[in-house]
Design a protein around this motif. Structure first.
Motif, short mmCIF file in Angstrom:
data_model
loop_
_atom_site.label_atom_id
_atom_site.label_comp_id
_atom_site.label_asym_id
_atom_site.label_seq_id
_atom_site.Cartn_x
_atom_site.Cartn_y
_atom_site.Cartn_z
N VAL A 198 0.84 -1.20 0.00
CA VAL A 198 0.00 0.00 0.00
C VAL A 198 0.88 1.25 0.00
O VAL A 198 1.60 1.52 0.97
CB VAL A 198 -0.95 0.02 1.22
CG1 VAL A 198 -1.83 1.25 1.20
CG2 VAL A 198 -1.79 -1.25 1.26
N ARG A 214 -2.84 4.60 5.71
CA ARG A 214 -3.53 5.19 6.86
C ARG A 214 -3.31 4.32 8.09
O ARG A 214 -3.33 3.08 7.98
CB ARG A 214 -5.03 5.27 6.58
CG ARG A 214 -5.43 6.16 5.43
CD ARG A 214 -6.89 5.93 5.06
NE ARG A 214 -7.78 6.14 6.20
CZ ARG A 214 -8.55 7.21 6.35
NH1 ARG A 214 -8.53 8.16 5.43
NH2 ARG A 214 -9.36 7.32 7.38
N ASN A 217 -6.74 2.63 8.80
CA ASN A 217 -7.14 1.67 7.77
C ASN A 217 -5.95 1.45 6.83
O ASN A 217 -5.87 2.05 5.76
CB ASN A 217 -8.35 2.18 6.99
CG ASN A 217 -8.84 1.17 5.96
OD1 ASN A 217 -8.37 0.02 5.92
ND2 ASN A 217 -9.78 1.58 5.12
N GLN A 219 -5.12 -0.54 4.68
CA GLN A 219 -5.33 -1.02 3.31
C GLN A 219 -5.51 0.12 2.33
O GLN A 219 -5.58 -0.09 1.12
CB GLN A 219 -6.56 -1.95 3.27
CG GLN A 219 -6.48 -3.11 4.25
CD GLN A 219 -5.18 -3.87 4.15
OE1 GLN A 219 -4.74 -4.24 3.05
NE2 GLN A 219 -4.54 -4.14 5.29
N GLU A 220 -5.58 1.35 2.85
CA GLU A 220 -5.74 2.52 2.00
C GLU A 220 -4.63 3.52 2.29
O GLU A 220 -4.11 3.59 3.40
CB GLU A 220 -7.10 3.21 2.27
CG GLU A 220 -8.31 2.35 1.97
CD GLU A 220 -9.61 3.10 2.27
OE1 GLU A 220 -9.53 4.27 2.71
OE2 GLU A 220 -10.68 2.50 2.08
N ASN A 223 -5.31 10.20 2.83
CA ASN A 223 -5.88 11.20 1.93
C ASN A 223 -4.88 12.33 1.74
O ASN A 223 -4.22 12.76 2.69
CB ASN A 223 -7.18 11.76 2.53
CG ASN A 223 -8.27 10.72 2.60
OD1 ASN A 223 -8.39 9.85 1.73
ND2 ASN A 223 -9.08 10.78 3.65
#
Length: 555
Positions: A198, A214, A217, A219-220, A223
């Motif tokens: 990631v 993140r 989270n 897996q992302e 932002n």
């Protein structure tokens, strides 16, 4: 000698008898440890260790993933190495500089390229990074005599690294190989590139923004938040560092060794004073409208000293400031809100007595006299010592505190009557070209020294409280930083070298059987690379005096 050793695993409260020489990774497998995300490392007797570390004596182990601060550091170091390798393979001869954290990622610049990085270049680099990740190549750790490592790095032109190793003076040094690429890092890497699934890479200004997972989270990717003002402050100070020829720790050590530290202190302090004077001039130009100057920033950013120096510069311009610290409006400790972990949340807006503060603010603006409260961090209680304030027509209020930019603090005051200043210790010096120094670490070190010296807190207590402080900053402070009219960087180019002899004995008091020991040991290793600088040339009005002592201001 016994052929087996006892291993206690805190993740599932298991106890194992295993062969001597077993790796940390094997222990996790045998113990059946599962975490929400892949295991990246472990605390072995409260010391950070990678998965390849071999055990020969009884140990207590707690495994961690990317949601742990040390797991994230291992991930970012490893990802930076992959970026370096991809760049070198696509553009031989370039130099990668990892500059600073901004916009929820890490800003990097590439020197010796034919021009600025293009979008096509960025796409190609990101694709090569993913190829390296998909190959699951090992990060090979090699430990050998330091003199050999120095020769290796000097042969490759990595003098930013070789000079640091010379200063550290260790017999042996570990470095990493990724294929044909060589890297020196000041902490552990992951076992292989396959862990780095990631990430993202964007063109950002004249360089690249390396985007990371993140924490909430993984897996992302985080932002991308535009932080134009923050970026410009970093860029301004990086340019100053280049003029002073001190951009990394080895150059700072060289300045100290060559007797240039005193001049470095004087120039850096003069720059601070010049910037504060410039802000005061902007405020003075709008003195008919501005009634309140709000100074905000995260913990240990130097808000209080900044506000006092700002007051002096405003006086020079004929404006009479009155200073108020939001710290004096803390509710008593018994009424302090707690976070989701049950710890005191001093960063919550509700930790401030908003009713009393706004009552005083309205009365002051109406020309009434009020008695200002004080707060004792030692007792956790409010008290009064007779200090009273009253505003006249020539006065302006300077209010400093972590919530000063939060619109909920001053809802009754129109925006045109406010001037908002955001301050933070935005460290602009790096370890070397590929390794930045965390601004968070800079502030933590300041706080450890200050809390021990003035607030009767041990390093153990400060380190234990720090995660709660950081969560509060992310929630209550950082969202408002780009709303400021101006940003001011309180980091001093020389300060970590001065803080070193103050912080080290405090950190050494943390005991190995305490959970905070791993963080204390990490910071002690961090200081190993710095040559100390004496504080005798630091003026009594310096922001650093807020943490060291010897200030001419009253706090």
């Amino acid at each position: 000698m016994a052929k087996t050793i006892t291993i206690k695993c805190l993740n599932n409260n298991s106890e194992l008898e295993l062969s001597r020489g077993v790796s940390v990774a094997k222990v996790a497998e045998i113990a059946g440890v599962t975490l929400p995300n892949p295991i990246l490392g472990a605390l072995v007797n409260n010391r950070i260790r990678d998965l390849g570390y071999e055990l020969f004596h009884p140990k207590t182990i707690k495994f961690f993933d990317i949601t742990h601060p040390d797991g994230m550091r291992m991930y970012i170091r490893s990802l930076s190495f992959v970026l370096y390798a991809a760049l070198k393979e696509l553009f031989p001869g370039v130099t990668l500089r990892v500059e600073h954290s901004v916009s929820k990622g890490y800003y990097c610049e590439v020197d010796n390229l034919r021009g600025d990085i293009t979008i096509d270049d960025t796409i190609a680099i990101a694709e090569r990074m993913r190829e390296i990740v998909n190959k699951d190549l090992p990060f090979e750790k090699i430990t050998t005599e330091t003199s050999e490592v120095i020769r290796l790095f000097e042969a490759k032109g990595f003098t930013d690294k070789s000079e640091l190793l010379r200063h550290r003076g260790q017999y042996y040094t570990s470095y990493y190989m990724l294929g044909e690429h060589v890297g020196l890092y000041y902490g552990y890497l992951l076992p292989s590139t396959g862990y780095l699934k990631v990430f993202d890479l964007n063109k950002y200004y004249n360089g690249l923004l390396l985007r990371i997972p993140r924490v909430d989270n993984p897996q992302e990717v985080e932002n991308l938040i535009v932080q134009t003002k923050l970026f410009e402050i970093f860029r301004e100070h990086n340019n100053w560092n280049k003029i002073l020829e001190v951009t990394n720790v080895s150059e700072l050590n060289r300045a100290a060794a060559n007797g240039k530290a005193e001049n470095l202190i004087k120039v850096t302090e003069a720059l601070h004073e010049k910037k504060i004077a410039e802000v005061a001039d902007r405020i003075s130009a709008r003195k008919d409208k501005i009634r309140i100057v709000l100074i905000s920033g995260p913990s240990s950013s130097g808000k209080t000293t900044t506000s006092k120096r700002m007051a002096i510069q405003l006086l020079v311009n004929g404006i009479k400031p009155l200073n108020i610290s939001l710290d004096n409006y803390f509710v008593d400790r018994a009424h302090t809100p707690r976070d989701e972990h049950g710890e005191y949340d001093f960063e919550a807006l509700e930790a401030i007595d908003l009713e009393l503060f706004n009552d005083h603010l309205v009365r002051l603006l109406n020309g009434e006299e009020v008695e200002i409260p004080k707060f004792s961090f030692e007792t956790g209680q409010r008290f009064y010592d007779g200090e009273k304030l009253k505003m006249g027509k020539s006065n302006i209020l300077i209010i400093e505190g972590i919530h000063a930019l939060n619109p909920k603090l001053t809802p009754a005051i129109p925006d045109e009557a406010k001037y908002k200043v955001y301050v933070s210790a935005l460290t602009s010096i790096n370890f070397d070209n590929q390794t930045r120094i965390s601004t968070t670490d800079n502030r933590l070190i300041r706080r450890i020294v200050r809390d021990y010296t003035f607030r009767n807190y041990s390093a153990t207590e400060t380190i234990k409280r720090w995660p709660s402080v950081r969560r509060g900053e992310e929630k209550h402070i950082f969202p408002y930083q780009e709303e400021a009219d101006v940003m001011f960087n309180t980091a001093l180019l020389y300060e970590l070298a001065v803080l070193k002899p103050y912080a080290e004995p405090i950190l050494l008091e943390v005991q190995p059987n305490q959970p905070e020991y791993s963080e204390a040991e990490r910071l002690l290793k961090f200081f190993n690379y710095f040559k100390p600088i004496l504080p005798k040339e630091i003026p009594p009005t310096s922001i650093l005096r807020e943490f060291l002592g010897g200030s001419s201001f009253t706090y």
